[in-house]
Structure formats: structure tokens, C-alpha cells
Design a protein around this motif. Structure first.
Motif, PDB file in Angstrom:
ATOM      1  N   ASN A 161       7.280   3.188  12.050  1.00 26.86           N
ATOM      2  CA  ASN A 161       6.500   2.821  10.946  1.00 26.86           C
ATOM      3  C   ASN A 161       6.303   4.003  10.026  1.00 26.86           C
ATOM      4  O   ASN A 161       5.875   3.930   8.944  1.00 26.86           O
ATOM      5  N   THR A 162       7.222   4.975  10.397  1.00 24.82           N
ATOM      6  CA  THR A 162       7.253   5.854   8.896  1.00 24.82           C
ATOM      7  C   THR A 162       8.303   6.430   8.297  1.00 24.82           C
ATOM      8  O   THR A 162       8.835   6.884   7.552  1.00 24.82           O
ATOM      9  N   LYS A 163       9.284   5.174   8.169  1.00 25.82           N
ATOM     10  CA  LYS A 163      10.548   5.399   7.533  1.00 25.82           C
ATOM     11  C   LYS A 163      10.179   5.427   6.057  1.00 25.82           C
ATOM     12  O   LYS A 163       8.889   4.883   5.525  1.00 25.82           O
ATOM     13  N   SER A 164      10.930   6.612   5.062  1.00 30.67           N
ATOM     14  CA  SER A 164      10.569   6.855   3.529  1.00 30.67           C
ATOM     15  C   SER A 164      11.706   5.417   3.542  1.00 30.67           C
ATOM     16  O   SER A 164      11.531   4.724   4.036  1.00 30.67           O
ATOM     17  N   ALA A 165      10.884   5.106   1.570  1.00 36.71           N
ATOM     18  CA  ALA A 165      11.620   3.889   1.161  1.00 36.71           C
ATOM     19  C   ALA A 165      12.450   3.776   1.109  1.00 36.71           C
ATOM     20  O   ALA A 165      13.046   3.524   0.540  1.00 36.71           O
ATOM     21  N   GLN A 166      12.688   5.208   0.649  1.00 42.00           N
ATOM     22  CA  GLN A 166      14.713   5.468   1.174  1.00 42.00           C
ATOM     23  C   GLN A 166      15.197   5.145   1.582  1.00 42.00           C
ATOM     24  O   GLN A 166      16.416   4.496   1.639  1.00 42.00           O
TER      25      GLN A 166
ATOM     26  N   ARG B  37      -1.925   0.183 -19.993  1.00 44.98           N
ATOM     27  CA  ARG B  37      -2.051   1.337 -20.587  1.00 44.98           C
ATOM     28  C   ARG B  37      -1.020   2.158 -19.604  1.00 44.98           C
ATOM     29  O   ARG B  37      -0.453   1.820 -18.579  1.00 44.98           O
ATOM     30  N   ASN B  38      -0.238   3.067 -19.951  1.00 48.69           N
ATOM     31  CA  ASN B  38       0.414   3.970 -19.656  1.00 48.69           C
ATOM     32  C   ASN B  38      -0.708   4.294 -18.096  1.00 48.69           C
ATOM     33  O   ASN B  38      -1.595   4.493 -18.090  1.00 48.69           O
ATOM     34  N   GLY B  39       0.489   3.919 -16.907  1.00 49.19           N
ATOM     35  CA  GLY B  39      -0.166   4.276 -15.672  1.00 49.19           C
ATOM     36  C   GLY B  39      -1.166   2.955 -14.947  1.00 49.19           C
ATOM     37  O   GLY B  39      -1.181   2.986 -13.855  1.00 49.19           O
TER      38      GLY B  39
ATOM     39  N   LEU C  89      17.569  -9.761  -0.272  1.00 50.47           N
ATOM     40  CA  LEU C  89      17.603  -8.984   0.945  1.00 50.47           C
ATOM     41  C   LEU C  89      17.003  -8.421   1.752  1.00 50.47           C
ATOM     42  O   LEU C  89      17.247  -7.378   2.375  1.00 50.47           O
ATOM     43  N   GLY C  90      15.557  -9.149   2.050  1.00 51.49           N
ATOM     44  CA  GLY C  90      14.379  -8.518   2.551  1.00 51.49           C
ATOM     45  C   GLY C  90      13.567  -7.915   2.840  1.00 51.49           C
ATOM     46  O   GLY C  90      13.103  -6.889   2.866  1.00 51.49           O
ATOM     47  N   VAL C  91      13.539  -7.483   0.502  1.00 49.04           N
ATOM     48  CA  VAL C  91      12.697  -6.571  -0.154  1.00 49.04           C
ATOM     49  C   VAL C  91      10.898  -6.631   0.742  1.00 49.04           C
ATOM     50  O   VAL C  91      10.741  -5.480   0.956  1.00 49.04           O
ATOM     51  N   LEU C  92      10.664  -7.915   0.287  1.00 46.42           N
ATOM     52  CA  LEU C  92       8.980  -8.217   0.657  1.00 46.42           C
ATOM     53  C   LEU C  92       8.970  -7.935   1.742  1.00 46.42           C
ATOM     54  O   LEU C  92       7.611  -7.248   2.272  1.00 46.42           O
ATOM     55  N   ASP C  93       9.563  -8.310   2.863  1.00 50.11           N
ATOM     56  CA  ASP C  93       9.264  -7.649   4.261  1.00 50.11           C
ATOM     57  C   ASP C  93       9.322  -6.338   4.945  1.00 50.11           C
ATOM     58  O   ASP C  93       8.833  -5.719   5.460  1.00 50.11           O
ATOM     59  N   ALA C  94      10.356  -5.196   4.311  1.00 51.42           N
ATOM     60  CA  ALA C  94      10.196  -4.058   4.275  1.00 51.42           C
ATOM     61  C   ALA C  94       9.135  -3.775   4.078  1.00 51.42           C
ATOM     62  O   ALA C  94       8.153  -2.760   4.098  1.00 51.42           O
ATOM     63  N   ILE C  95       7.982  -3.679   2.488  1.00 50.65           N
ATOM     64  CA  ILE C  95       7.318  -3.648   2.121  1.00 50.65           C
ATOM     65  C   ILE C  95       5.615  -3.299   2.408  1.00 50.65           C
ATOM     66  O   ILE C  95       5.296  -2.768   2.626  1.00 50.65           O
ATOM     67  N   ARG C  96       5.997  -4.761   3.641  1.00 47.10           N
ATOM     68  CA  ARG C  96       4.726  -5.047   4.058  1.00 47.10           C
ATOM     69  C   ARG C  96       4.638  -4.661   5.575  1.00 47.10           C
ATOM     70  O   ARG C  96       4.003  -4.211   6.308  1.00 47.10           O
ATOM     71  N   MET C  97       6.031  -4.723   6.576  1.00 42.23           N
ATOM     72  CA  MET C  97       6.405  -3.008   7.306  1.00 42.23           C
ATOM     73  C   MET C  97       6.257  -2.042   6.734  1.00 42.23           C
ATOM     74  O   MET C  97       5.888  -1.993   8.359  1.00 42.23           O
ATOM     75  N   TYR C  98       6.551  -1.633   6.206  1.00 43.50           N
ATOM     76  CA  TYR C  98       6.447   0.204   5.797  1.00 43.50           C
ATOM     77  C   TYR C  98       5.367   0.240   4.385  1.00 43.50           C
ATOM     78  O   TYR C  98       5.812   0.844   3.431  1.00 43.50           O
TER      79      TYR C  98
ATOM     80  N   ARG D  37       3.834   2.052  -1.643  1.00 45.72           N
ATOM     81  CA  ARG D  37       2.743   2.019  -2.420  1.00 45.72           C
ATOM     82  C   ARG D  37       3.364   3.302  -3.423  1.00 45.72           C
ATOM     83  O   ARG D  37       2.660   2.454  -4.554  1.00 45.72           O
ATOM     84  N   PRO D  38       3.406   4.297  -3.590  1.00 45.40           N
ATOM     85  CA  PRO D  38       4.108   5.458  -4.253  1.00 45.40           C
ATOM     86  C   PRO D  38       4.846   4.448  -5.494  1.00 45.40           C
ATOM     87  O   PRO D  38       5.072   4.682  -6.754  1.00 45.40           O
ATOM     88  N   LEU D  39       5.605   3.879  -5.150  1.00 45.07           N
ATOM     89  CA  LEU D  39       7.310   3.141  -6.236  1.00 45.07           C
ATOM     90  C   LEU D  39       6.185   1.658  -7.160  1.00 45.07           C
ATOM     91  O   LEU D  39       6.694   1.850  -7.679  1.00 45.07           O
ATOM     92  N   ILE D  40       4.825   1.413  -6.151  1.00 48.74           N
ATOM     93  CA  ILE D  40       4.474   0.236  -6.578  1.00 48.74           C
ATOM     94  C   ILE D  40       3.265   0.166  -7.651  1.00 48.74           C
ATOM     95  O   ILE D  40       2.920  -0.075  -8.806  1.00 48.74           O
ATOM     96  N   CYS D  41       2.233   1.167  -6.728  1.00 48.08           N
ATOM     97  CA  CYS D  41       1.191   1.363  -7.217  1.00 48.08           C
ATOM     98  C   CYS D  41       0.573   3.278  -7.729  1.00 48.08           C
ATOM     99  O   CYS D  41       1.530   3.941  -7.457  1.00 48.08           O
ATOM    100  N   HIS D  42       0.362   2.860  -9.400  1.00 50.47           N
ATOM    101  CA  HIS D  42       0.204   4.740 -10.037  1.00 50.47           C
ATOM    102  C   HIS D  42      -0.521   4.870  -8.879  1.00 50.47           C
ATOM    103  O   HIS D  42      -1.989   5.334  -8.939  1.00 50.47           O
ATOM    104  N   GLU D  43      -0.402   6.905  -8.443  1.00 51.35           N
ATOM    105  CA  GLU D  43      -1.199   7.318  -8.150  1.00 51.35           C
ATOM    106  C   GLU D  43      -1.237   8.058  -9.017  1.00 51.35           C
ATOM    107  O   GLU D  43       0.432   9.640  -8.861  1.00 51.35           O
ATOM    108  N   PRO D  44      -2.561   8.796  -9.487  1.00 50.71           N
ATOM    109  CA  PRO D  44      -1.554  10.252 -10.169  1.00 50.71           C
ATOM    110  C   PRO D  44      -1.233  12.045  -8.744  1.00 50.71           C
ATOM    111  O   PRO D  44      -2.054  11.850  -8.091  1.00 50.71           O
ATOM    112  N   SER D  45      -0.893  12.235  -9.525  1.00 44.70           N
ATOM    113  CA  SER D  45      -0.033  13.363  -8.994  1.00 44.70           C
ATOM    114  C   SER D  45      -1.653  14.636  -9.783  1.00 44.70           C
ATOM    115  O   SER D  45      -1.528  14.556 -10.120  1.00 44.70           O
TER     116      SER D  45
END
Length: 294
Positions: free
Chosen positions: A32-37, A122-124, A224-233, A238-246
Motif C-alpha cells: 500500500n506504499t507504492k508510489s503513483a509512478q 483560481r490557480n491551485g 486501464l484500471g486507473v480508478l481502481d489503482a487510485i482507490r487502492m493507493y 492524492r498529490p497528483l489530483i488534489c492541490h497541496e501547497p508546497s
């Protein structure tokens, strides 16, 4: 002695069971700690590189070319995308896609999507744009800053800041038509009704109004199963879909500045190099102090 031996055997089996359970849990956590990449590369293995889908793209209208390609009957998400760019005169730029044109196309497409009518805000804080469908989104809690419409934002902000019942009635008058169309009209009996009314407006404007667009977005993610992968990890994606200020770091602030030093070997150059080192020390000290406060 026989009973003691049996007890020891039972204890050993129990200990082995505990170890096996811990190893299984550790393996589960590791999965469950696989990276999105890593996840996306695994999903990409489904793509057949021997089969191609051709996209004919003009850089001045990347989004239009992408939509034509995706709507083509021959398009198959399990085939490799082959991108062929043309200049404004319609001349071929490159006949063979070795990966470079595909990467450039995807980069340009992301830039075009941000500027397209598909998103608002707005941006972000971009959100999918208008749709009137309503669904079950009780888990979503939008905030005032999520409202993209500037005029509506100011009216709802004024409404949220009312401190008396008379102010509340006055603030709702410019919103009567909007509230009726949004289904947010409710009898106001006291100042406490203010928060419920603001919540209704936020839910309609930010969530219910665009629910249909989110449903179509979700359907697209099933490819290609992307939605299932998002639900699993979820944490990985989250950083790819939800904006979080660095966080603002010393290195990041240092990159904001371009240092112009005097000639090499001059006294001024040596003094400037010392100042640069002191400046970077200061940035690190500030970052360290801020981190300690957190």
C-alpha cells in the motif's frame, strides 16, 4: 513433563502464527506504499506497443486535435499513441514517434486543459465546470474559497459574515433568484440559519452543479484500471489530483534569486561570496526555526 512439552509446542505454534501475521501485515503495508509512478508503470504494461493509434496534432489547437483522436473509431486505450505534429502550414514535423513527440503532446495537452472551459476556479483550486446533475456527495465539505464565480463569492462571503438577523435578510435579497434556481431557498428564522444557508449554497455551486462532470471524469479514469489503482493507493495519488501547497524551504527561496557576482579575483568578489554564504545560513536558520515551531 508431557504436559509441559505440549504447552511449549502450543506456545511455539502461537508465536509462529503471530510472526506470520506480522509479516503478512508488513507485506500489506508495503504493497500500500507504492508510489503513483510505480502503479502507473504497472498499468502501462497493458499497452500493446505493436499497435498504434495516430494523433494528428497542430500546436495551435492541441485540445481540438486530442479530442478528434480520442473520438476516432479506431482509437483503443490499449494501443500506443503515435503523435504526428504539423506546423501552421500543415507540414509534417516528424514522421516517427520515438517518445519525444508523445511526451510533448501530453505536456501541451495538460496546459490546454487547464485553460479550457472544462475547469473553473483560481490557480491551485480548479474544479470541473458546470453540470446540473445531482448525486450523493455527502462526504464532500467545500469551503467558500472553492467558489470560482467572483460576484457570487463576494455575495456569499457577505452572507457568511452577517452578525444580525436583519443583516442576514438584507444579504439574501440579491441572491433570491439564484437561491430559487439552485433549490437553496429555506425559511430564515434566526441568525443561526446563516450557516445552513451558506452550506447549501456551497454544496450546490461546488458539488451538485458539477456532479455529472465528475461522473464522466470517473468513468474515464476506469480506463486501464486507473480508478481502481487510485482507490487502492489514495495517498500516492492524492498529490497528483488534489492541490497541496508546497512548504517554503531555504533551497526554494534561494532559487528565487539570481546572484550576480563581481569579477573573479577582485576584493569585491571575495566579499560578495562571503555575503552569499551568510545569506544562505540565514535562510537555513529561518527554516529550522519555523520547523521547530511546527
Amino acid at each position: 513433563m508431557g504436559s509441559i512439552s505440549e504447552l511449549s509446542s502450543d506456545d511455539e505454534e502461537f508465536n509462529q502464527a503471530i510472526v506470520a501475521s506480522l509479516e503478512s501485515h508488513a507485506a500489506s503495508e508495503h504493497r500500500n506504499t507504492k508510489s503513483a509512478q510505480e502503479v502507473l508503470l504497472s498499468l502501462a504494461s497493458q499497452i500493446d506497443s505493436n499497435q498504434r493509434c495516430r494523433f494528428n496534432i497542430n500546436r495551435s489547437s492541441v485540445l481540438d486535435g486530442a479530442l478528434r483522436g480520442f473520438k476516432r473509431l479506431s482509437y483503443n486505450p490499449m494501443y500506443q499513441m503515435c503523435i504526428k505534429f504539423s506546423d501552421d502550414s500543415g507540414m509534417d514535423e516528424e514522421a516517427v514517434d520515438l517518445g519525444g513527440p508523445r511526451r510533448e503532446f501530453l505536456r501541451l495537452l495538460m496546459e490546454a486543459l487547464i485553460l479550457s472551459p472544462m475547469f473553473e476556479g483560481r490557480n491551485g483550486k480548479l474544479n470541473l465546470a458546470l453540470d446540473s446533475s445531482v448525486g450523493d456527495n455527502s462526504f464532500v465539505k467545500p469551503v467558500l474559497e472553492d467558489i470560482a464565480d467572483t460576484d457570487l463569492y463576494q455575495k456569499v462571503k457577505q452572507l457568511s459574515e452577517c452578525i444580525s438577523f436583519d443583516d442576514l435578510i438584507y444579504a439574501t435579497e440579491p441572491l433570491q433568484d439564484y437561491l430559487a434556481n439552485a433549490g437553496c431557498l429555506r425559511p430564515l428564522k434566526c441568525i443561526e440559519d446563516r450557516d445552513l444557508l451558506v452550506e447549501d449554497i456551497l454544496m450546490f455551486q461546488v458539488v451538485h452543479r458539477v456532479c455529472g462532470a465528475f461522473e464522466r471524469f470517473r468513468e474515464g479514469l476506469k480506463t486501464l484500471g486507473v480508478l481502481d489503482a487510485i482507490r487502492m493507493y489514495p495517498d500516492s495519488f492524492r498529490p497528483l489530483i488534489c492541490h497541496e501547497p508546497s512548504p517554503l524551504t531555504a533551497d526554494l527561496v534561494d532559487q528565487f534569486f539570481h546572484i550576480r557576482l563581481s569579477a573573479v579575483g577582485s576584493n569585491k568578489r571575495r566579499a560578495e561570496e562571503c555575503v552569499v554564504a551568510f545569506w544562505r545560513d540565514y535562510l537555513q536558520d529561518v527554516e529550522g526555526k519555523y520547523c521547530c515551531l511546527i
